[in-house]
Design a protein around this motif. Structure first.
Motif, PDB file in Angstrom:
ATOM      1  N   SER A   1       0.831  -1.213   0.000  1.00 14.70           N
ATOM      2  CA  SER A   1       0.000   0.000   0.000  1.00 14.70           C
ATOM      3  C   SER A   1       0.860   1.256   0.000  1.00 14.70           C
ATOM      4  O   SER A   1       0.516   2.252  -0.653  1.00 14.70           O
ATOM      5  N   ALA A   2       1.968   1.212   0.726  1.00 15.69           N
ATOM      6  CA  ALA A   2       2.855   2.378   0.780  1.00 15.69           C
ATOM      7  C   ALA A   2       3.472   2.643  -0.601  1.00 15.69           C
ATOM      8  O   ALA A   2       3.555   3.796  -1.041  1.00 15.69           O
ATOM      9  N   TYR A   3       3.877   1.566  -1.287  1.00 12.14           N
ATOM     10  CA  TYR A   3       4.444   1.752  -2.637  1.00 12.14           C
ATOM     11  C   TYR A   3       3.383   2.243  -3.618  1.00 12.14           C
ATOM     12  O   TYR A   3       3.685   3.041  -4.516  1.00 12.14           O
ATOM     13  N   ASP A   4       2.135   1.774  -3.461  1.00  8.93           N
ATOM     14  CA  ASP A   4       1.050   2.291  -4.304  1.00  8.93           C
ATOM     15  C   ASP A   4       0.865   3.790  -4.077  1.00  8.93           C
ATOM     16  O   ASP A   4       0.686   4.562  -5.026  1.00  8.93           O
ATOM     17  N   LEU A   5       0.918   4.173  -2.816  1.00 11.02           N
ATOM     18  CA  LEU A   5       0.750   5.592  -2.482  1.00 11.02           C
ATOM     19  C   LEU A   5       1.900   6.412  -3.050  1.00 11.02           C
ATOM     20  O   LEU A   5       1.699   7.507  -3.581  1.00 11.02           O
ATOM     21  N   GLU A   6       3.096   5.878  -2.953  1.00 17.25           N
ATOM     22  CA  GLU A   6       4.262   6.571  -3.509  1.00 17.25           C
ATOM     23  C   GLU A   6       4.064   6.809  -5.012  1.00 17.25           C
ATOM     24  O   GLU A   6       4.324   7.898  -5.518  1.00 17.25           O
ATOM     25  N   LYS A   7       3.571   5.763  -5.706  1.00 19.69           N
ATOM     26  CA  LYS A   7       3.324   5.893  -7.145  1.00 19.69           C
ATOM     27  C   LYS A   7       2.248   6.953  -7.412  1.00 19.69           C
ATOM     28  O   LYS A   7       2.361   7.746  -8.342  1.00 19.69           O
ATOM     29  N   ALA A   8       1.205   6.920  -6.599  1.00 21.61           N
ATOM     30  CA  ALA A   8       0.111   7.892  -6.777  1.00 21.61           C
ATOM     31  C   ALA A   8       0.624   9.313  -6.585  1.00 21.61           C
ATOM     32  O   ALA A   8       0.228  10.236  -7.316  1.00 21.61           O
ATOM     33  N   ILE A   9       1.511   9.493  -5.603  1.00 29.09           N
ATOM     34  CA  ILE A   9       2.088  10.827  -5.380  1.00 29.09           C
ATOM     35  C   ILE A   9       2.929  11.231  -6.591  1.00 29.09           C
ATOM     36  O   ILE A   9       2.793  12.319  -7.142  1.00 29.09           O
ATOM     37  N   ARG A  10       3.794  10.309  -7.011  1.00 33.31           N
ATOM     38  CA  ARG A  10       4.693  10.576  -8.132  1.00 33.31           C
ATOM     39  C   ARG A  10       3.923  10.919  -9.415  1.00 33.31           C
ATOM     40  O   ARG A  10       4.385  11.721 -10.225  1.00 33.31           O
ATOM     41  N   ASN A  11       2.762  10.306  -9.588  1.00 32.91           N
ATOM     42  CA  ASN A  11       1.986  10.517 -10.815  1.00 32.91           C
ATOM     43  C   ASN A  11       0.921  11.601 -10.684  1.00 32.91           C
ATOM     44  O   ASN A  11       0.170  11.845 -11.625  1.00 32.91           O
TER      45      ASN A  11
ATOM     46  N   MET B   1      -4.684   4.873 -12.773  1.00 38.14           N
ATOM     47  CA  MET B   1      -3.837   5.303 -11.653  1.00 38.14           C
ATOM     48  C   MET B   1      -4.698   5.807 -10.492  1.00 38.14           C
ATOM     49  O   MET B   1      -5.486   6.737 -10.648  1.00 38.14           O
ATOM     50  N   ALA B   2      -4.565   5.137  -9.357  1.00 40.90           N
ATOM     51  CA  ALA B   2      -5.327   5.546  -8.165  1.00 40.90           C
ATOM     52  C   ALA B   2      -4.905   6.945  -7.740  1.00 40.90           C
ATOM     53  O   ALA B   2      -3.759   7.322  -7.919  1.00 40.90           O
TER      54      ALA B   2
ATOM     55  N   ILE C   1      -4.203  10.030  -4.907  1.00 43.09           N
ATOM     56  CA  ILE C   1      -3.445  10.034  -3.655  1.00 43.09           C
ATOM     57  C   ILE C   1      -4.329   9.702  -2.455  1.00 43.09           C
ATOM     58  O   ILE C   1      -3.953   8.893  -1.598  1.00 43.09           O
TER      59      ILE C   1
ATOM     60  N   SER D   1      -5.353   6.046  -2.266  1.00 45.51           N
ATOM     61  CA  SER D   1      -4.196   5.243  -1.848  1.00 45.51           C
ATOM     62  C   SER D   1      -3.884   5.449  -0.369  1.00 45.51           C
ATOM     63  O   SER D   1      -3.501   4.506   0.335  1.00 45.51           O
TER      64      SER D   1
ATOM     65  N   LEU E   1      -3.865   2.608   2.523  1.00 49.68           N
ATOM     66  CA  LEU E   1      -2.726   2.407   3.421  1.00 49.68           C
ATOM     67  C   LEU E   1      -3.173   2.467   4.878  1.00 49.68           C
ATOM     68  O   LEU E   1      -2.745   1.662   5.708  1.00 49.68           O
TER      69      LEU E   1
ATOM     70  N   ILE F   1       9.266   5.676   2.240  1.00 51.41           N
ATOM     71  CA  ILE F   1       8.770   5.284   0.911  1.00 51.41           C
ATOM     72  C   ILE F   1       7.974   6.419   0.260  1.00 51.41           C
ATOM     73  O   ILE F   1       8.199   6.762  -0.892  1.00 51.41           O
ATOM     74  N   ILE F   2       7.069   7.010   1.026  1.00 58.13           N
ATOM     75  CA  ILE F   2       6.172   7.991   0.390  1.00 58.13           C
ATOM     76  C   ILE F   2       6.813   9.363   0.227  1.00 58.13           C
ATOM     77  O   ILE F   2       6.326  10.186  -0.543  1.00 58.13           O
TER      78      ILE F   2
ATOM     79  N   PRO G   1       9.634  10.504  -3.668  1.00 56.68           N
ATOM     80  CA  PRO G   1       9.567  11.409  -4.828  1.00 56.68           C
ATOM     81  C   PRO G   1      10.097  12.806  -4.504  1.00 56.68           C
ATOM     82  O   PRO G   1      10.874  13.374  -5.273  1.00 56.68           O
TER      83      PRO G   1
END
Ligand SMILES: [Ca+2]
Ligand SMILES: [Ca+2]
Lengths: 120, 120
Positions: free
Chosen positions: A7-17, B1-2, B4, B7, B11, B102-103, B106
């Motif tokens: 879930s943390a990595y998903d959130l990281e991706k969501a932030i990045r995107n 893409m979910a 923030i 996500s 989490l 992790i979060i 970025p």
């Protein structure tokens, strides 16, 4: 149930995107691409950090330092790219603070349970 | 893409449903259910927070205070339920620190780009 790290990595991706992050990235790169803007911004950041450090260590901040910091802020606010960067930072900060509040809610509920404070 | 927020709520749920959080919850409730343990734990927490506050404000911490804090720590470590709670807190802390790393990656990558530091 997804585990915490997934879930943390998903959130990281969501932030990045997110638009918020991409806009910040663009605003940051615009400032970094302009040596004059970069220097003003670095100067602003350093002044901020020095004052914060002093404050945290309980050191007194002189009138001169306050005045100097005020001038630096005024200067960077007049620079379109830098003030844009500060706006984008502010926007992402709001989101990150929300995220932090959301994910610390379980702990807050556990330690903040009013029932447990009844005999304090 | 979910997005923030979705996500972040996922989490939060993952944290709430994790063994680490459930174990902490149980350990906390065991301490809170025992008035003697609760008082010792509250005392420990208050001592910790007072010292932290002093440290953050740059105030000096006396030898007596250090000694008093050491005694309080020794006392709670001998209490099985409290030392168990402290272990569970430590375990969840490790996870929460990982999540935080992790979060914020970025942002760290953006601001920590070595290319941008070349002329500092
Ligand atoms: Ca703007
Ligand atoms: Ca244990």
């Amino acid at each position: 149930m997804a585990n915490i790290y997934d879930s943390a990595y998903d959130l990281e991706k969501a932030i990045r995107n997110s638009d918020e992050f991409k806009n910040l990235q663009q605003a940051y790169e615009a400032v970094m691409a302009d040596p004059n803007a970069k220097q003003m911004f670095d100067n602003f950041r350093n002044t901020q950090m020095e004052l914060q450090e002093k404050q945290m260590q309980g050191q007194e901040i002189s009138e001169e330092e306050v005045e100097q910091a005020r001038k630096v802020v005024e200067l960077v606010q007049q620079h379109e790219d830098i003030s844009n960067l500060m706006e984008e930072e502010q926007r992402l900060n709001v989101v990150i603070n929300d995220v932090s509040r959301i994910i610390t809610k379980p702990l807050e509920e556990l330690y903040g349970n009013p029932e447990d404070d009844s005999n304090e």
